[in-house]
Design an enzyme around this catalytic site. Structure first.
Site, PDB file in Angstrom:
ATOM      1  CB  THR A 116     -27.174   7.207  -2.687  1.00 40.54           C
ATOM      2  OG1 THR A 116     -25.845   7.369  -3.186  1.00 40.54           O
ATOM      3  CG2 THR A 116     -27.593   8.532  -2.063  1.00 40.54           C
ATOM      4  CG  ASP A 117     -22.097   5.216  -2.373  1.00 40.66           C
ATOM      5  OD1 ASP A 117     -22.725   6.089  -3.009  1.00 40.66           O
ATOM      6  OD2 ASP A 117     -21.144   4.581  -2.861  1.00 40.66           O
ATOM      7  CD  GLU A 118     -23.429  10.613  -4.909  1.00 44.87           C
ATOM      8  OE1 GLU A 118     -23.644  11.816  -4.703  1.00 44.87           O
ATOM      9  OE2 GLU A 118     -23.227  10.139  -6.036  1.00 44.87           O
TER      10      GLU A 118
ATOM     11  CE1 TYR B 123     -29.522  11.655  -5.707  1.00 42.17           C
ATOM     12  CE2 TYR B 123     -27.191  11.290  -5.266  1.00 42.17           C
ATOM     13  CZ  TYR B 123     -28.467  10.792  -5.471  1.00 42.17           C
ATOM     14  OH  TYR B 123     -28.697   9.433  -5.420  1.00 42.17           O
TER      15      TYR B 123
ATOM     16  CE  LYS C 140     -31.694   9.023  -2.538  1.00 38.73           C
ATOM     17  NZ  LYS C 140     -33.000   8.481  -3.043  1.00 38.73           N
TER      18      LYS C 140
HETATM   19  P1  NAD Z   1     -33.191   7.770 -12.507  1.00 39.49           P
HETATM   20  O1  NAD Z   1     -32.930   9.225 -12.552  1.00 39.49           O
HETATM   21  O2  NAD Z   1     -32.734   6.913 -13.634  1.00 39.49           O
HETATM   22  O3  NAD Z   1     -34.755   7.517 -12.338  1.00 39.49           O
HETATM   23  C1  NAD Z   1     -35.550   8.255 -11.466  1.00 39.49           C
HETATM   24  C2  NAD Z   1     -37.004   7.951 -11.776  1.00 39.49           C
HETATM   25  O4  NAD Z   1     -37.813   8.661 -10.828  1.00 39.49           O
HETATM   26  C3  NAD Z   1     -37.460   8.416 -13.174  1.00 39.49           C
HETATM   27  O5  NAD Z   1     -38.239   7.412 -13.788  1.00 39.49           O
HETATM   28  C4  NAD Z   1     -38.305   9.654 -12.888  1.00 39.49           C
HETATM   29  O6  NAD Z   1     -39.324   9.867 -13.850  1.00 39.49           O
HETATM   30  C5  NAD Z   1     -38.879   9.321 -11.527  1.00 39.49           C
HETATM   31  N1  NAD Z   1     -39.258  10.507 -10.751  1.00 39.49           N
HETATM   32  C6  NAD Z   1     -38.497  11.617 -10.534  1.00 39.49           C
HETATM   33  N2  NAD Z   1     -39.203  12.501  -9.789  1.00 39.49           N
HETATM   34  C7  NAD Z   1     -40.403  11.937  -9.521  1.00 39.49           C
HETATM   35  C8  NAD Z   1     -41.548  12.340  -8.793  1.00 39.49           C
HETATM   36  N3  NAD Z   1     -41.592  13.530  -8.180  1.00 39.49           N
HETATM   37  N4  NAD Z   1     -42.601  11.504  -8.722  1.00 39.49           N
HETATM   38  C9  NAD Z   1     -42.570  10.291  -9.327  1.00 39.49           C
HETATM   39  N5  NAD Z   1     -41.520   9.859 -10.056  1.00 39.49           N
HETATM   40  C10 NAD Z   1     -40.444  10.667 -10.138  1.00 39.49           C
HETATM   41  O7  NAD Z   1     -32.573   7.283 -11.129  1.00 39.49           O
HETATM   42  P2  NAD Z   1     -31.807   5.933 -10.750  1.00 39.49           P
HETATM   43  O8  NAD Z   1     -30.391   6.078 -11.093  1.00 39.49           O
HETATM   44  O9  NAD Z   1     -32.588   4.783 -11.253  1.00 39.49           O
HETATM   45  O10 NAD Z   1     -31.928   5.994  -9.163  1.00 39.49           O
HETATM   46  C11 NAD Z   1     -33.079   5.486  -8.504  1.00 39.49           C
HETATM   47  C12 NAD Z   1     -32.924   5.665  -7.014  1.00 39.49           C
HETATM   48  O11 NAD Z   1     -31.759   4.974  -6.561  1.00 39.49           O
HETATM   49  C13 NAD Z   1     -32.753   7.119  -6.583  1.00 39.49           C
HETATM   50  O12 NAD Z   1     -33.456   7.300  -5.392  1.00 39.49           O
HETATM   51  C14 NAD Z   1     -31.255   7.256  -6.347  1.00 39.49           C
HETATM   52  O13 NAD Z   1     -31.010   8.227  -5.370  1.00 39.49           O
HETATM   53  C15 NAD Z   1     -30.908   5.868  -5.861  1.00 39.49           C
HETATM   54  N6  NAD Z   1     -29.544   5.393  -6.136  1.00 39.49           N
HETATM   55  C16 NAD Z   1     -29.025   5.452  -7.404  1.00 39.49           C
HETATM   56  C17 NAD Z   1     -27.766   4.911  -7.646  1.00 39.49           C
HETATM   57  C18 NAD Z   1     -27.167   4.926  -9.034  1.00 39.49           C
HETATM   58  O14 NAD Z   1     -26.015   4.541  -9.198  1.00 39.49           O
HETATM   59  N7  NAD Z   1     -27.900   5.328 -10.074  1.00 39.49           N
HETATM   60  C19 NAD Z   1     -27.034   4.336  -6.605  1.00 39.49           C
HETATM   61  C20 NAD Z   1     -27.596   4.310  -5.323  1.00 39.49           C
HETATM   62  C21 NAD Z   1     -28.854   4.827  -5.109  1.00 39.49           C
HETATM   63  O1  DAU Z   2     -22.830   6.507  -5.501  1.00 37.81           O
HETATM   64  C1  DAU Z   2     -24.162   6.400  -5.857  1.00 37.81           C
HETATM   65  C2  DAU Z   2     -24.526   7.535  -6.782  1.00 37.81           C
HETATM   66  O2  DAU Z   2     -23.926   7.261  -8.032  1.00 37.81           O
HETATM   67  C3  DAU Z   2     -26.029   7.719  -6.930  1.00 37.81           C
HETATM   68  O3  DAU Z   2     -26.562   8.095  -5.700  1.00 37.81           O
HETATM   69  C4  DAU Z   2     -26.335   8.787  -7.989  1.00 37.81           C
HETATM   70  O4  DAU Z   2     -27.736   8.862  -8.209  1.00 37.81           O
HETATM   71  C5  DAU Z   2     -25.666   8.382  -9.281  1.00 37.81           C
HETATM   72  O5  DAU Z   2     -25.887   9.366 -10.277  1.00 37.81           O
HETATM   73  C6  DAU Z   2     -24.167   8.183  -9.061  1.00 37.81           C
HETATM   74  O6  DAU Z   2     -23.526   9.451  -8.748  1.00 37.81           O
HETATM   75  P1  DAU Z   2     -22.091   9.853  -9.352  1.00 37.81           P
HETATM   76  O7  DAU Z   2     -21.957  11.304  -9.289  1.00 37.81           O
HETATM   77  O8  DAU Z   2     -21.014   9.008  -8.763  1.00 37.81           O
HETATM   78  O9  DAU Z   2     -22.319   9.323 -10.883  1.00 37.81           O
HETATM   79  P2  DAU Z   2     -21.962   9.976 -12.290  1.00 37.81           P
HETATM   80  O10 DAU Z   2     -22.225   8.926 -13.320  1.00 37.81           O
HETATM   81  O11 DAU Z   2     -22.590  11.302 -12.475  1.00 37.81           O
HETATM   82  O12 DAU Z   2     -20.397  10.209 -12.187  1.00 37.81           O
HETATM   83  C7  DAU Z   2     -19.512   9.139 -11.885  1.00 37.81           C
HETATM   84  C8  DAU Z   2     -18.100   9.727 -11.821  1.00 37.81           C
HETATM   85  O13 DAU Z   2     -17.715  10.139 -13.144  1.00 37.81           O
HETATM   86  C9  DAU Z   2     -17.974  10.965 -10.962  1.00 37.81           C
HETATM   87  O14 DAU Z   2     -16.725  10.961 -10.312  1.00 37.81           O
HETATM   88  C10 DAU Z   2     -18.041  12.125 -11.951  1.00 37.81           C
HETATM   89  C11 DAU Z   2     -17.405  11.526 -13.192  1.00 37.81           C
HETATM   90  N1  DAU Z   2     -17.897  12.040 -14.486  1.00 37.81           N
HETATM   91  C12 DAU Z   2     -19.240  12.033 -14.728  1.00 37.81           C
HETATM   92  C13 DAU Z   2     -19.764  12.502 -15.901  1.00 37.81           C
HETATM   93  C14 DAU Z   2     -21.239  12.504 -16.156  1.00 37.81           C
HETATM   94  C15 DAU Z   2     -16.999  12.480 -15.459  1.00 37.81           C
HETATM   95  O15 DAU Z   2     -15.771  12.452 -15.272  1.00 37.81           O
HETATM   96  N2  DAU Z   2     -17.518  12.949 -16.643  1.00 37.81           N
HETATM   97  C16 DAU Z   2     -18.866  12.991 -16.900  1.00 37.81           C
HETATM   98  O16 DAU Z   2     -19.256  13.461 -17.998  1.00 37.81           O
END
Ligand code: NAD
Ligand code: DAU
Length: 343
Positions: A128-130, A156, A160
């Protein structure tokens, strides 16, 4: 295209499931195995259509379970492993860091040990970019490149970043053929309701307050989930990408408050629903990706513009109420009460 077997971990979650569907459609001769522990974030109903495809297999299991992982590798002899499995929500990591360190660091370690043992051709770590921390709001000229130092803010993102370091160490020490993608915020179908965009859509539909953290000016760089899947597809099929890290993002920076207002406008709901609440601890100010490397080396370009992607996404949530209504009817209510009750 020759046949391949790919293990997709975390394929019952948001991005993993989109990747499963993307790959099944694009490569009808590939075998796709989803390994997922079905935590609160994993939903089998998401994979219902995939289950009808004979090239797809679902295995319930934890990526930290060495015995199970080795048995699966022995059975399936995968060519490629793409690791999406993780605890992914920053707010939850602030409440329970331990689970994040265990899943997000030890999980990849178990998977890579199995990759090493069974001579897998590629281990891809979905990062992730985080991991880069954040950028200031008053320096729009700054972007994350692959050379930016790791500087994580939350438990988190620290987990990562640690996994990225372990992944690169396995490449250098054992010669494991790894690659890493660091993507910005995704949005699209099957996004779990705890995250900003689905949470705001669902609350607006219920005429509930929309909880915006802090001043709402935090910036995220949003990418339609399918464009992320395409990037991973390109990386895992490129032999020259072994040992490489790629940033993935589409230059679509937006302040949270503007996203929230856009959602309200699309749904015809009033801005009076917006409620500013206590800020997230350690809240990252701005993320912004420089995707030059993946664009120039692999020809990746984002295809879905945000103005179209967000409309498609809102429509998806309107058309798939059964999917999210089931999720928010259970334990999610306790989560919501705990996280937002006294904000
Ligand atoms: P998500 O939370 O929607 O899904 C995570 C999945 O992993 C779920 O199906 C969960 O059951 C499974 N899981 C969790 N722990 C596990 C374990 N110990 N063994 C097997 N399965 C397990 O997450 P997402 O948003 O789809 O993110 C997927 C990946 O992409 C993550 O690695 C996250 O860090 C990365 N990522 C997410 C974003 C985003 O915007 N959501 C952006 C960049 C990178
Ligand atoms: O940048 C990639 C990341 O993006 C991934 O690695 C993470 O898995 C994914 O969850 C996401 O992280 P963020 O923290 O950016 O996403 P989130 O949707 O939780 O929040 C987006 C922005 O919105 C953040 O600045 C917090 C804000 N927010 C979020 C929630 C849930 C609010 O203002 N109110 C809310 O209720």
């Amino acid at each position: 295209m020759d046949e391949k077997t790919i293990i997709v971990t975390g394929g019952a979650g948001f991005i993993g499931s989109n990747f499963v569907y993307y790959m099944l459609k694009k490569y009808p001769n590939y075998r796709i195995i989803c390994l997922d522990a079905l935590t609160y974030a994993g939903n089998l109903s998401t994979l219902k259509k995939a289950m009808e495809n004979e090239n797809f297999r679902f295995v319930k299991g934890d990526i930290r379970d060495r015995e199970l992982v080795e048995r699966l590798f022995e059975e399936e002899k995968p060519d490629i492993v793409v690791n999406f499995a993780a605890e992914s929500h920053v707010d939850r990591s602030i409440e329970n860091p331990q689970l994040f360190l265990e899943t997000n660091i030890m999980g990849p370690e178990v998977l890579m040990d199995a990759c090493k043992k069974y001579g897998i051709k590629r281990y891809h770590q979905v990062s992730t970019d985080e991991v880069y921390g954040d950028l200031p709001l008053d320096r729009p000229d700054l972007f994350f490149t692959e050379k930016t130092n790791l500087h994580a803010s939350s438990p988190y993102s620290a987990s990562k970043a640690s996994a990225d370091l372990v992944t690169l160490a396995y490449h250098r020490t054992y010669g494991l053929p790894v690659s890493i993608s660091r993507c910005s915020n995704n949005y699209g179908p099957y996004h779990f309701p705890e995250k900003l965009i689905p949470l705001m859509i669902i609350n607006a539909l219920h005429d509930k307050p929309l909880p915006v953290y802090g001043d709402g000016l935090n910036v995220r760089d949003w990418l339609y989930v399918e464009d992320h899947c395409k990037a991973i597809d390109l990386i895992i099929h490129d032999e020259n990408s072994v040992g490489e890290v790629y940033n993935v993002g589409g230059h679509n920076e937006m302040a949270n408050i503007d996203i929230v207002k856009l959602i309200l406008k699309e749904l015809g709901k009033p801005e009076t629903l917006i409620t500013y609440v206590k800020d997230r601890k350690g809240h990252d100010r701005r993320y912004a990706i420089d995707p030059t490397k993946i664009t120039t080396r692999l020809g990746w370009e984002p295809e879905t513009k945000f103005e179209n992607g967000i409309v498609k996404t809102i429509k998806w949530y309107l058309d798939h109420k059964d999917w999210w209504e089931e999720i928010i009817s259970g334990d999610y209510q306790n989560y919501y009460q705990k996280m937002y009750g006294d904000k």
